[in-house]
Motif scaffolding. Sequence first.
Motif, PDB file in Angstrom:
ATOM      1  N   TYR A 145       0.576  -1.086   0.085  1.00  0.00           N
ATOM      2  CA  TYR A 145       0.055  -0.157  -0.119  1.00  0.00           C
ATOM      3  C   TYR A 145       0.832   1.310   0.103  1.00  0.00           C
ATOM      4  CZ  TYR A 145      -4.671  -2.207   0.735  1.00  0.00           C
ATOM      5  OH  TYR A 145      -5.876  -2.552   0.428  1.00  0.00           O
ATOM      6  N   ALA A 146       1.791   1.234   0.567  1.00  0.00           N
ATOM      7  CA  ALA A 146       2.814   2.470   0.881  1.00  0.00           C
ATOM      8  C   ALA A 146       3.450   2.744  -0.499  1.00  0.00           C
ATOM      9  CB  ALA A 146       3.828   2.231   2.074  1.00  0.00           C
ATOM     10  N   PHE A 147       3.975   1.594  -1.199  1.00  0.00           N
ATOM     11  CA  PHE A 147       4.529   1.820  -2.676  1.00  0.00           C
ATOM     12  C   PHE A 147       3.466   2.379  -3.407  1.00  0.00           C
ATOM     13  CE2 PHE A 147       5.473   0.028  -6.523  1.00  0.00           C
ATOM     14  CZ  PHE A 147       6.675   0.689  -6.887  1.00  0.00           C
ATOM     15  N   ARG A 148       2.363   1.886  -3.463  1.00  0.00           N
ATOM     16  CA  ARG A 148       1.480   2.139  -4.493  1.00  0.00           C
ATOM     17  C   ARG A 148       0.788   3.639  -4.282  1.00  0.00           C
ATOM     18  NH1 ARG A 148      -4.412   1.129  -5.030  1.00  0.00           N
ATOM     19  NH2 ARG A 148      -4.329  -0.292  -3.181  1.00  0.00           N
ATOM     20  N   PHE A 149       0.591   3.710  -3.208  1.00  0.00           N
ATOM     21  CA  PHE A 149       0.096   5.369  -2.843  1.00  0.00           C
ATOM     22  C   PHE A 149       1.208   6.099  -3.159  1.00  0.00           C
ATOM     23  CE2 PHE A 149      -3.463   3.005  -0.756  1.00  0.00           C
ATOM     24  CZ  PHE A 149      -4.551   3.528  -1.649  1.00  0.00           C
ATOM     25  N   GLY A 150       2.381   5.929  -2.625  1.00  0.00           N
ATOM     26  CA  GLY A 150       3.547   6.782  -2.869  1.00  0.00           C
ATOM     27  C   GLY A 150       3.856   7.118  -4.334  1.00  0.00           C
ATOM     28  N   THR A 151       3.708   6.037  -5.056  1.00  0.00           N
ATOM     29  CA  THR A 151       3.804   6.169  -6.547  1.00  0.00           C
ATOM     30  C   THR A 151       2.739   7.122  -7.157  1.00  0.00           C
ATOM     31  OG1 THR A 151       2.941   4.089  -7.166  1.00  0.00           O
ATOM     32  CG2 THR A 151       5.485   4.627  -6.947  1.00  0.00           C
TER      33      THR A 151
ATOM     34  N   MET B 181       1.124   5.014   5.628  1.00  0.00           N
ATOM     35  CA  MET B 181       2.069   4.135   6.413  1.00  0.00           C
ATOM     36  C   MET B 181       1.669   4.230   8.113  1.00  0.00           C
ATOM     37  SD  MET B 181       5.930   3.436   5.044  1.00  0.00           S
ATOM     38  CE  MET B 181       6.511   5.062   4.922  1.00  0.00           C
ATOM     39  N   PHE B 182       1.681   5.849   8.476  1.00  0.00           N
ATOM     40  CA  PHE B 182       1.148   5.987   9.758  1.00  0.00           C
ATOM     41  C   PHE B 182       0.060   5.315  10.176  1.00  0.00           C
ATOM     42  CE2 PHE B 182      -0.500   8.623  13.139  1.00  0.00           C
ATOM     43  CZ  PHE B 182       0.519   8.452  14.026  1.00  0.00           C
ATOM     44  N   ASP B 183      -0.684   5.632   9.443  1.00  0.00           N
ATOM     45  CA  ASP B 183      -2.343   5.141   9.537  1.00  0.00           C
ATOM     46  C   ASP B 183      -2.053   3.345  10.022  1.00  0.00           C
ATOM     47  OD1 ASP B 183      -3.623   7.613   9.994  1.00  0.00           O
ATOM     48  OD2 ASP B 183      -4.303   7.600   7.875  1.00  0.00           O
ATOM     49  N   ARG B 184      -1.568   2.815   8.803  1.00  0.00           N
ATOM     50  CA  ARG B 184      -1.667   1.408   8.816  1.00  0.00           C
ATOM     51  C   ARG B 184      -0.899   0.657   9.901  1.00  0.00           C
ATOM     52  NH1 ARG B 184      -3.933  -1.489   4.702  1.00  0.00           N
ATOM     53  NH2 ARG B 184      -2.792  -3.171   5.344  1.00  0.00           N
TER      54      ARG B 184
ATOM     55  N   ASN C  89       0.375   9.241  -5.499  1.00  0.00           N
ATOM     56  CA  ASN C  89       0.190  10.466  -4.785  1.00  0.00           C
ATOM     57  C   ASN C  89       1.263  11.201  -4.228  1.00  0.00           C
ATOM     58  OD1 ASN C  89      -3.024  10.213  -4.921  1.00  0.00           O
ATOM     59  ND2 ASN C  89      -2.495   8.187  -3.881  1.00  0.00           N
ATOM     60  N   GLY C  90       2.455  10.794  -4.286  1.00  0.00           N
ATOM     61  CA  GLY C  90       3.682  11.417  -3.493  1.00  0.00           C
ATOM     62  C   GLY C  90       3.868  10.773  -2.125  1.00  0.00           C
ATOM     63  N   THR C  91       5.222  11.076  -1.791  1.00  0.00           N
ATOM     64  CA  THR C  91       5.499  10.557  -0.699  1.00  0.00           C
ATOM     65  C   THR C  91       5.076  11.204   0.740  1.00  0.00           C
ATOM     66  OG1 THR C  91       7.168  12.495  -0.505  1.00  0.00           O
ATOM     67  CG2 THR C  91       8.043  10.118  -1.337  1.00  0.00           C
ATOM     68  N   ASP C  92       4.466  12.509   0.509  1.00  0.00           N
ATOM     69  CA  ASP C  92       3.575  12.800   1.960  1.00  0.00           C
ATOM     70  C   ASP C  92       2.505  11.846   2.085  1.00  0.00           C
ATOM     71  OD1 ASP C  92       5.518  14.861   2.255  1.00  0.00           O
ATOM     72  OD2 ASP C  92       4.411  16.367   1.393  1.00  0.00           O
ATOM     73  N   PHE C  93       1.895  11.495   1.024  1.00  0.00           N
ATOM     74  CA  PHE C  93       0.566  10.692   1.139  1.00  0.00           C
ATOM     75  C   PHE C  93       0.991   9.382   1.626  1.00  0.00           C
ATOM     76  CE2 PHE C  93      -2.928   8.151  -0.191  1.00  0.00           C
ATOM     77  CZ  PHE C  93      -4.152   8.832   0.099  1.00  0.00           C
ATOM     78  N   MET C  94       2.122   8.962   0.938  1.00  0.00           N
ATOM     79  CA  MET C  94       2.778   7.464   1.441  1.00  0.00           C
ATOM     80  C   MET C  94       2.891   7.533   2.990  1.00  0.00           C
ATOM     81  SD  MET C  94       6.345   5.966   0.506  1.00  0.00           S
ATOM     82  CE  MET C  94       6.996   6.960   1.596  1.00  0.00           C
TER      83      MET C  94
END
Length: 275
Positions: free
Chosen positions: A160-166, A177-180, A168-173
């Motif tokens: 999830y971190a990798f997918r959302f990072g690519t 990660m924090f929420d999960r 929506n950007g690293t801030d969203f990543m």
Amino acid sequence: MTTPKEEEISTSWPKPWLFSRIFLILAVTYLFLYVCTYMFHNPNALPGLIVVGSFVVPFSLLIFFWEMNAPRNLSIYEIAKMFFIGGTASLVTTLILFSIVPVYNLNVGGAIIVGVVEEVGKLVIILYFIKKLNPKYILNGLLIVAAIGAGFAAFESAGYAFRFGTMNGTDFMLSVMFDRAWMSIGTHVSWAAITGAALVYVKKAEPLKGEHLTDAKFLKLFAVPVILHSVWDMPLYLFQVFNLMYIVLIIIAWIFIFTLIHAGLKQIVRLNVGQ
């Protein structure tokens, strides 16, 4: 050499402390990788940041269950195998099931399908390890299956971190990660642990049989993680304010876990009396 005889197993509540130190080590590692990535703008640290950020809570929880395993009869090698092989194998079985029963919308019906499919997907791998190791202690069941759930949670979170990072950007990543991370306190690890303890509670010292899966006691306990997982994924936005719904579901999961730990310690007392 560190496994006590059955009559020597402690029946008092264990006092885990190692898991908190493991958590601290991983958290500090994450902090250093964060500094490398965002203060020095070094992209080489990003994969490590994703991996450590995704593993920190599930792996620490696994160590907690390892410390709570009073019989001390499962080796680090076995636990590592269940974490890595069991965790990834349960992801594969889940994806196979999703290819058969796809989920197009995460509405109430879709959330129920996700809860059933993912918990059944983990159950398939859980059955293999329970059958192979044939544990008779409820505490063993908690540990064995917590290892599989921890692996599932860690690798899924990294994805999830990798997918959302690519996307929506690293801030969203980082937000994902924090929420999960904090939510994983009461998700895959605890849900799987309830399932494993339920299986061993039903089968006791017998080899695992098909009839154990249809036992009413097992089905009632297995329904708990399925229901918790389904409700977790439901779009109940009104109850998600301040993460209230997730906190309540985490508390419910841990009430069951502590109840099963208590049952596991009582089981050891009964076995000692019967010697």
